[in-house]
Design a protein around this motif. Structure first.
Motif, PDB file in Angstrom:
ATOM      1  N   GLY B 134      52.151  44.714  27.460  1.00  0.00           N
ATOM      2  CA  GLY B 134      51.951  44.979  28.880  1.00  0.00           C
ATOM      3  C   GLY B 134      51.287  44.872  29.549  1.00  0.00           C
ATOM      4  N   ILE B 135      50.311  43.814  30.165  1.00  0.00           N
ATOM      5  CA  ILE B 135      50.059  43.629  30.484  1.00  0.00           C
ATOM      6  C   ILE B 135      50.870  41.845  31.382  1.00  0.00           C
ATOM      7  CG2 ILE B 135      48.197  41.818  32.011  1.00  0.00           C
ATOM      8  CD1 ILE B 135      46.296  43.071  29.764  1.00  0.00           C
ATOM      9  N   ALA B 136      51.233  41.443  30.106  1.00  0.00           N
ATOM     10  CA  ALA B 136      52.121  40.551  31.082  1.00  0.00           C
ATOM     11  C   ALA B 136      53.760  40.572  31.663  1.00  0.00           C
ATOM     12  CB  ALA B 136      52.686  40.031  29.743  1.00  0.00           C
ATOM     13  N   HIS B 137      53.646  42.017  31.244  1.00  0.00           N
ATOM     14  CA  HIS B 137      54.572  43.068  32.075  1.00  0.00           C
ATOM     15  C   HIS B 137      54.222  42.716  33.254  1.00  0.00           C
ATOM     16  CE1 HIS B 137      58.402  44.958  32.723  1.00  0.00           C
ATOM     17  NE2 HIS B 137      57.585  46.273  33.203  1.00  0.00           N
ATOM     18  N   LEU B 138      52.938  43.414  33.795  1.00  0.00           N
ATOM     19  CA  LEU B 138      52.818  43.986  34.840  1.00  0.00           C
ATOM     20  C   LEU B 138      52.472  42.244  36.190  1.00  0.00           C
ATOM     21  CD1 LEU B 138      50.373  46.016  34.399  1.00  0.00           C
ATOM     22  CD2 LEU B 138      52.531  46.834  35.201  1.00  0.00           C
ATOM     23  N   LEU B 139      52.159  41.436  34.696  1.00  0.00           N
ATOM     24  CA  LEU B 139      52.217  40.081  35.931  1.00  0.00           C
ATOM     25  C   LEU B 139      53.322  39.214  35.834  1.00  0.00           C
ATOM     26  CD1 LEU B 139      48.444  38.640  33.510  1.00  0.00           C
ATOM     27  CD2 LEU B 139      48.808  39.581  35.708  1.00  0.00           C
ATOM     28  N   ASN B 140      54.096  39.690  35.630  1.00  0.00           N
ATOM     29  CA  ASN B 140      55.502  39.465  35.594  1.00  0.00           C
ATOM     30  C   ASN B 140      56.536  40.033  37.278  1.00  0.00           C
ATOM     31  OD1 ASN B 140      57.712  37.883  35.106  1.00  0.00           O
ATOM     32  ND2 ASN B 140      58.663  38.648  33.472  1.00  0.00           N
ATOM     33  N   TYR B 141      55.617  40.969  37.719  1.00  0.00           N
ATOM     34  CA  TYR B 141      56.012  41.409  39.002  1.00  0.00           C
ATOM     35  C   TYR B 141      56.230  40.453  39.749  1.00  0.00           C
ATOM     36  CZ  TYR B 141      56.920  46.127  36.770  1.00  0.00           C
ATOM     37  OH  TYR B 141      57.821  47.407  35.669  1.00  0.00           O
ATOM     38  N   LYS B 142      56.837  40.345  41.003  1.00  0.00           N
ATOM     39  CA  LYS B 142      56.080  39.518  42.433  1.00  0.00           C
ATOM     40  C   LYS B 142      54.515  40.212  42.878  1.00  0.00           C
ATOM     41  CE  LYS B 142      58.877  36.741  44.860  1.00  0.00           C
ATOM     42  NZ  LYS B 142      59.807  36.297  45.477  1.00  0.00           N
ATOM     43  N   LEU B 143      53.818  39.739  42.568  1.00  0.00           N
ATOM     44  CA  LEU B 143      52.711  40.081  43.115  1.00  0.00           C
ATOM     45  C   LEU B 143      51.843  39.179  44.125  1.00  0.00           C
ATOM     46  CD1 LEU B 143      51.394  41.139  39.487  1.00  0.00           C
ATOM     47  CD2 LEU B 143      51.960  42.709  40.997  1.00  0.00           C
ATOM     48  N   ARG B 144      51.377  39.856  44.746  1.00  0.00           N
ATOM     49  CA  ARG B 144      50.522  39.309  45.960  1.00  0.00           C
ATOM     50  C   ARG B 144      48.963  38.789  44.913  1.00  0.00           C
ATOM     51  NH1 ARG B 144      50.946  40.822  51.646  1.00  0.00           N
ATOM     52  NH2 ARG B 144      52.774  42.035  51.348  1.00  0.00           N
ATOM     53  N   GLY B 145      49.143  37.587  45.455  1.00  0.00           N
ATOM     54  CA  GLY B 145      47.488  37.242  44.078  1.00  0.00           C
ATOM     55  C   GLY B 145      48.314  36.870  43.331  1.00  0.00           C
ATOM     56  N   SER B 146      48.959  36.166  42.590  1.00  0.00           N
ATOM     57  CA  SER B 146      49.175  36.395  41.250  1.00  0.00           C
ATOM     58  C   SER B 146      48.572  35.453  40.061  1.00  0.00           C
ATOM     59  CB  SER B 146      51.364  35.958  40.937  1.00  0.00           C
ATOM     60  OG  SER B 146      50.870  34.912  41.647  1.00  0.00           O
ATOM     61  N   THR B 147      48.089  34.570  40.579  1.00  0.00           N
ATOM     62  CA  THR B 147      46.821  33.712  40.455  1.00  0.00           C
ATOM     63  C   THR B 147      45.859  34.567  39.534  1.00  0.00           C
ATOM     64  OG1 THR B 147      48.256  31.501  41.633  1.00  0.00           O
ATOM     65  CG2 THR B 147      46.496  31.263  40.078  1.00  0.00           C
ATOM     66  N   MET B 148      45.393  34.532  40.664  1.00  0.00           N
ATOM     67  CA  MET B 148      43.984  35.341  41.170  1.00  0.00           C
ATOM     68  C   MET B 148      44.082  36.351  39.918  1.00  0.00           C
ATOM     69  SD  MET B 148      42.016  38.012  42.857  1.00  0.00           S
ATOM     70  CE  MET B 148      43.549  39.228  42.569  1.00  0.00           C
ATOM     71  N   TRP B 149      45.349  37.051  39.876  1.00  0.00           N
ATOM     72  CA  TRP B 149      45.263  37.920  38.084  1.00  0.00           C
ATOM     73  C   TRP B 149      45.731  37.907  37.466  1.00  0.00           C
ATOM     74  CZ3 TRP B 149      44.285  42.608  39.958  1.00  0.00           C
ATOM     75  CH2 TRP B 149      45.133  43.400  41.292  1.00  0.00           C
ATOM     76  N   ARG B 150      45.607  36.786  37.090  1.00  0.00           N
ATOM     77  CA  ARG B 150      46.038  35.545  36.089  1.00  0.00           C
ATOM     78  C   ARG B 150      44.535  35.025  35.055  1.00  0.00           C
ATOM     79  NH1 ARG B 150      52.062  32.219  37.110  1.00  0.00           N
ATOM     80  NH2 ARG B 150      52.817  34.910  37.107  1.00  0.00           N
ATOM     81  N   VAL B 151      43.775  34.902  36.874  1.00  0.00           N
ATOM     82  CA  VAL B 151      42.889  33.768  35.868  1.00  0.00           C
ATOM     83  C   VAL B 151      41.240  34.937  35.848  1.00  0.00           C
ATOM     84  CG1 VAL B 151      41.004  32.535  36.906  1.00  0.00           C
ATOM     85  CG2 VAL B 151      42.988  32.471  38.104  1.00  0.00           C
ATOM     86  N   VAL B 152      41.632  36.414  36.917  1.00  0.00           N
ATOM     87  CA  VAL B 152      40.648  37.851  36.012  1.00  0.00           C
ATOM     88  C   VAL B 152      40.946  37.720  34.913  1.00  0.00           C
ATOM     89  CG1 VAL B 152      40.471  39.539  36.543  1.00  0.00           C
ATOM     90  CG2 VAL B 152      40.626  37.724  38.665  1.00  0.00           C
ATOM     91  N   MET B 153      42.063  38.002  33.963  1.00  0.00           N
ATOM     92  CA  MET B 153      42.775  38.467  33.268  1.00  0.00           C
ATOM     93  C   MET B 153      41.854  37.610  32.069  1.00  0.00           C
ATOM     94  SD  MET B 153      44.064  41.456  33.208  1.00  0.00           S
ATOM     95  CE  MET B 153      44.676  42.483  34.803  1.00  0.00           C
ATOM     96  N   LEU B 154      42.137  36.215  31.902  1.00  0.00           N
ATOM     97  CA  LEU B 154      41.235  35.418  31.379  1.00  0.00           C
ATOM     98  C   LEU B 154      40.537  35.067  31.270  1.00  0.00           C
ATOM     99  CD1 LEU B 154      43.106  33.385  29.119  1.00  0.00           C
ATOM    100  CD2 LEU B 154      43.082  31.723  30.739  1.00  0.00           C
ATOM    101  N   THR B 155      39.917  35.504  31.888  1.00  0.00           N
ATOM    102  CA  THR B 155      38.110  35.196  32.233  1.00  0.00           C
ATOM    103  C   THR B 155      37.288  35.671  31.377  1.00  0.00           C
ATOM    104  OG1 THR B 155      38.469  36.514  34.842  1.00  0.00           O
ATOM    105  CG2 THR B 155      36.182  35.642  33.550  1.00  0.00           C
ATOM    106  N   PRO B 156      37.541  36.659  30.277  1.00  0.00           N
ATOM    107  CA  PRO B 156      36.609  36.676  28.916  1.00  0.00           C
ATOM    108  C   PRO B 156      36.817  36.060  27.519  1.00  0.00           C
ATOM    109  CG  PRO B 156      37.543  39.218  29.825  1.00  0.00           C
ATOM    110  CD  PRO B 156      37.997  37.809  30.507  1.00  0.00           C
ATOM    111  N   TYR B 157      38.141  35.100  28.339  1.00  0.00           N
ATOM    112  CA  TYR B 157      38.151  33.232  27.530  1.00  0.00           C
ATOM    113  C   TYR B 157      36.996  32.624  27.660  1.00  0.00           C
ATOM    114  CZ  TYR B 157      40.719  29.732  25.994  1.00  0.00           C
ATOM    115  OH  TYR B 157      40.959  27.899  25.290  1.00  0.00           O
ATOM    116  N   ALA B 158      36.845  32.616  28.546  1.00  0.00           N
ATOM    117  CA  ALA B 158      35.630  31.573  28.416  1.00  0.00           C
ATOM    118  C   ALA B 158      34.241  32.255  28.392  1.00  0.00           C
ATOM    119  CB  ALA B 158      35.928  31.380  30.402  1.00  0.00           C
ATOM    120  N   THR B 159      33.713  33.090  28.202  1.00  0.00           N
ATOM    121  CA  THR B 159      33.211  33.877  27.188  1.00  0.00           C
ATOM    122  C   THR B 159      33.322  33.518  26.053  1.00  0.00           C
ATOM    123  OG1 THR B 159      33.099  35.639  28.641  1.00  0.00           O
ATOM    124  CG2 THR B 159      31.639  35.573  27.471  1.00  0.00           C
ATOM    125  N   SER B 160      32.138  32.637  25.091  1.00  0.00           N
ATOM    126  CA  SER B 160      31.995  32.028  23.761  1.00  0.00           C
ATOM    127  C   SER B 160      31.363  33.358  22.958  1.00  0.00           C
ATOM    128  CB  SER B 160      30.275  31.440  23.929  1.00  0.00           C
ATOM    129  OG  SER B 160      29.313  32.338  23.965  1.00  0.00           O
TER     130      SER B 160
END
Lengths: 305, 342
Positions: B134-160
């Motif tokens: 679902g999230i990938a589908h949303l991120l696949n739209y043309k978005l303002r600040g698309s990179t920012m959204w991706r980075v934010v969604m990935l942030t938990p991955y940086a947490t140990s």
């Protein structure tokens, strides 16, 4: 370095062609495939999801700034209190996070350098050099990803004890120094990003293999090496199972220190939260600086994987 | 390593000795075509040897390190699993045959851990992957600040695992925990996230879900971007709305990627260890007072390093491996079926 640089040139052309536009600008390349615009609902849903992603981290900051007593009360604190630096200091000193940070930096740094170097060399060989059994060996490399790390820890523990290496950093570093994923990642990148003609030309000039690696392969691989380095650093910094078995509280990595904070008898939750915050901070900063590249790296690894 | 260093020294000196090259001009000479070495000379022999040997030298580090720290230990683990090896007395290892395995199969805790691993695996993997699509589908739209959204969604991955679990422990705490407090607002009674079986298993799963959903979303996003646009164009010409396009174009085209993520998540779920360990705090390695969230990974750690029976821990490790192989085989069978049915 931008994300588009991470995509090999040929792949970029292909994406541009598929999107049916001129392909100028990075956003077009990234958004290729489908050109639907996100509506207000999309943004609202994404904002909610983004909040869920960030809330636990933001709240860690809040909890780190409070007292243990306040954290047990209802309602839980929602805003920063005055104890942040005191708690950070306590976690740093009593949780042994100072040593742990240094150790984690050494461990993750060495693992990163080793993994990137060895993966690039092996990836280059698999991508561009012809040798007997290369396909079989590549399959074997990929196959090793299926083997869970649990299967090695008992003998490794016994041997490292025999060597007198218990609680020393090389115990953690050595078994993690190479990566099947990294090798495959570099191979997939170099297949496209490194023109075979360049290598042949260098060969005709009589350049030795190491010369070619230094002057041709490394420059061509640099963007992928950077991404693999970031991904490896994150993984090595967060590695849990083996460090906990191999190291003790006297010489911990950050994860080992956090484990002893959490499973120990430290009653102060605010200090534990401060420890969690400290242990995550280096990676969060890396994320702020290189988030784009890390995202691009994961996406590229995925396309090819 | 030494031999490659020597090769480097050789190539450097031979470049310097190349006819017509002056110090400092070596780079240019290299680019402009030093004549290829003639046949029979020692240089050409060295050159041919280099061509042949260097690929193996380049892949050697991986195989040496993996062999020494992955493959050989794997076999030794099987060997130790047939022995009585105690942490307190490492030198004395006595042959016990299949005792460790028998011991395992007759232990309620083993079967409990197996069941917990399965349950937690399912309730962490399924929602995680569904949400990721679902999230990938949303991120696949043309978005303002698309990179920012991706980075934010990935942030938990940086947490140990450790940091994330410590935070969630507090969020889930019985008194003053954020989650129970929020539940109170919607009129739900507080849940004992530590002691109740489903509550603790859900809590442990939620940590996994939080950390990995964004990562999987990016993998799906990458696959979605590789779907040719004309497929959507022809679908919309046929009158398919967005939902139908998603169901009949996106999902089928994602099938290989979905399978890939299912396999990877399954492997991850089988090895689940850090989340339940830290979620339990002091009683962590037991997986709670009633072993209610003790996974196989945790059971192995508990038997090996808390109780100190490394032989049994080895048997658990090998059992986990066999289970993984069965899971992989089942996955393969299902894929075959799916492919045939298409």
């Amino acid at each position: 370095m931008t994300t588009s640089e991470l995509t090999p040139p040929q792949a970029q052309d292909e994406v541009a062609r598929k999107s049916g536009r001129d392909g100028s600008g990075r956003r077009r390349l990234l958004g290729a495939g489908k050109q639907l615009h996100g509506g207000p609902v999309t943004y609202v849903v994404l904002a909610v999801l983004a909040f869920v992603s960030l809330a636990p981290l933001l709240w860690t900051v809040v909890a780190s700034s409070r007292t243990n007593q306040r954290l047990a009360e209802t309602p839980p604190p929602l805003w920063i209190g005055g104890n942040l630096f005191k708690n950070l200091q306590t976690a740093w000193e009593e949780g042994g996070l100072g040593t742990a940070m240094v150790n984690s930096t050494i461990v993750a740094g060495t693992i990163t350098v080793g993994t990137v170097l060895f993966s690039t060399l092996a990836g280059f060989a698999f991508a561009k050099l012809r040798f007997r059994f290369s396909n079989t060996l590549l399959l074997l490399t990929i196959g090793t990803m299926m083997i869970p790390p649990q299967l090695a820890v008992v003998p490794l523990y016994l041997w490292m004890s025999e060597l007198g290496w218990s609680n020393q950093l090389q115990t953690v570093i050595l078994p993690t120094l190479v990566s099947a994923f990294g090798t495959f990642f570099m191979r997939q990148y170099l297949v496209q990003a490194l023109p075979s003609e360049l290598i042949e030309a260098a060969r005709v000039d009589g350049a030795s293999s190491l010369r070619i690696v230094w002057h041709v392969v490394f420059p061509a691989a640099r963007p992928a090496m950077a991404v693999l380095g970031l991904l490896t650093f994150v993984m090595a910094w967060n590695d849990f199972l083996w460090p906990i078995i191999a190291l003790n509280q006297q010489n911990p990595t950050v994860q080992v220190a956090l484990n002893s904070l959490g499973t120990g008898y430290v009653p102060d939750q605010a200090v534990i939260m401060a420890g969690a915050l400290l242990g995550t901070l280096p990676l969060l900063i890396a994320f702020l600086l290189f988030g784009k590249q890390i995202v691009g790296g994961i996406m590229q690894g995925a396309i090819k994987g | 390593m030494t031999s490659s260093k020597q090769a480097l020294a050789h190539s450097a000196s031979s470049a310097d000795a190349a006819p017509g090259s002056q110090p400092g001009a070596a780079r240019r000479a290299h680019g402009r075509g030093t004549p290829p070495p003639g046949p029979g000379s020692w240089r050409s022999r060295l050159y041919r040897w280099d061509m042949k040997a260097s690929p193996y030298a380049f892949i050697a580090p991986f195989f040496i390190f993996f062999g020494a720290f992955g493959l050989v230990p794997l076999l030794y683990t099987a060997w130790y699993s047939l022995h009585n090896v105690q942490l307190s007395n490492l030198d004395q290892q006595t042959w016990v045959g299949l005792d460790n395995y028998e011991n395992l199969l007759s232990s309620d805790f083993f079967w409990g851990a197996l069941q917990n691993t399965f349950t937690i695996g399912v309730i962490s993997t399924v929602p995680q992957l569904v949400m990721a699509i679902g999230i990938a589908h949303l991120l696949n739209y043309k978005l303002r600040g698309s990179t920012m959204w991706r980075v934010v969604m990935l942030t938990p991955y940086a947490t140990s695992v450790a940091a994330a679990t410590l935070v969630f422990v507090l969020l889930y705490s019985w008194d003053g925990g954020m989650i129970n407090w929020l539940l109170h607002f919607v009129g739900v009674d507080p849940v004992n996230w530590r002691e109740s079986t489903w509550g603790s298993q859900f809590a442990v799963s939620s940590i996994v879900i939080w950390r990995w959903t964004g990562y999987n979303a990016l993998i799906y996003l990458a696959a979605m971007q590789a779907i040719p646009a004309d497929l959507y164009e022809s679908a919309s010409l046929d009158g398919a709305n967005r939902w139908q396009q998603f169901r009949h174009v996106t999902i089928p085209m994602l099938r290989p990627t979905i399978l890939f993520t299912v396999v990877v998540s399954t492997i991850g779920a089988t090895q689940l260890f850090g989340e339940p360990l830290l979620f339990g705090g002091v009683s962590g390695s037991k997986g709670g007072s009633e072993h209610q969230y003790q996974t196989l990974g945790l059971y192995m750690y508990d038997q090996g390093w808390i109780i100190g029976n490394l032989g049994k821990a080895s048997a658990i490790a090998w059992t986990m491996f066999l289970i993984l192989l069965i899971v992989a085989a089942v996955n393969l069978l299902i894929t075959r079926r799916l492919r045939k049915s298409r």
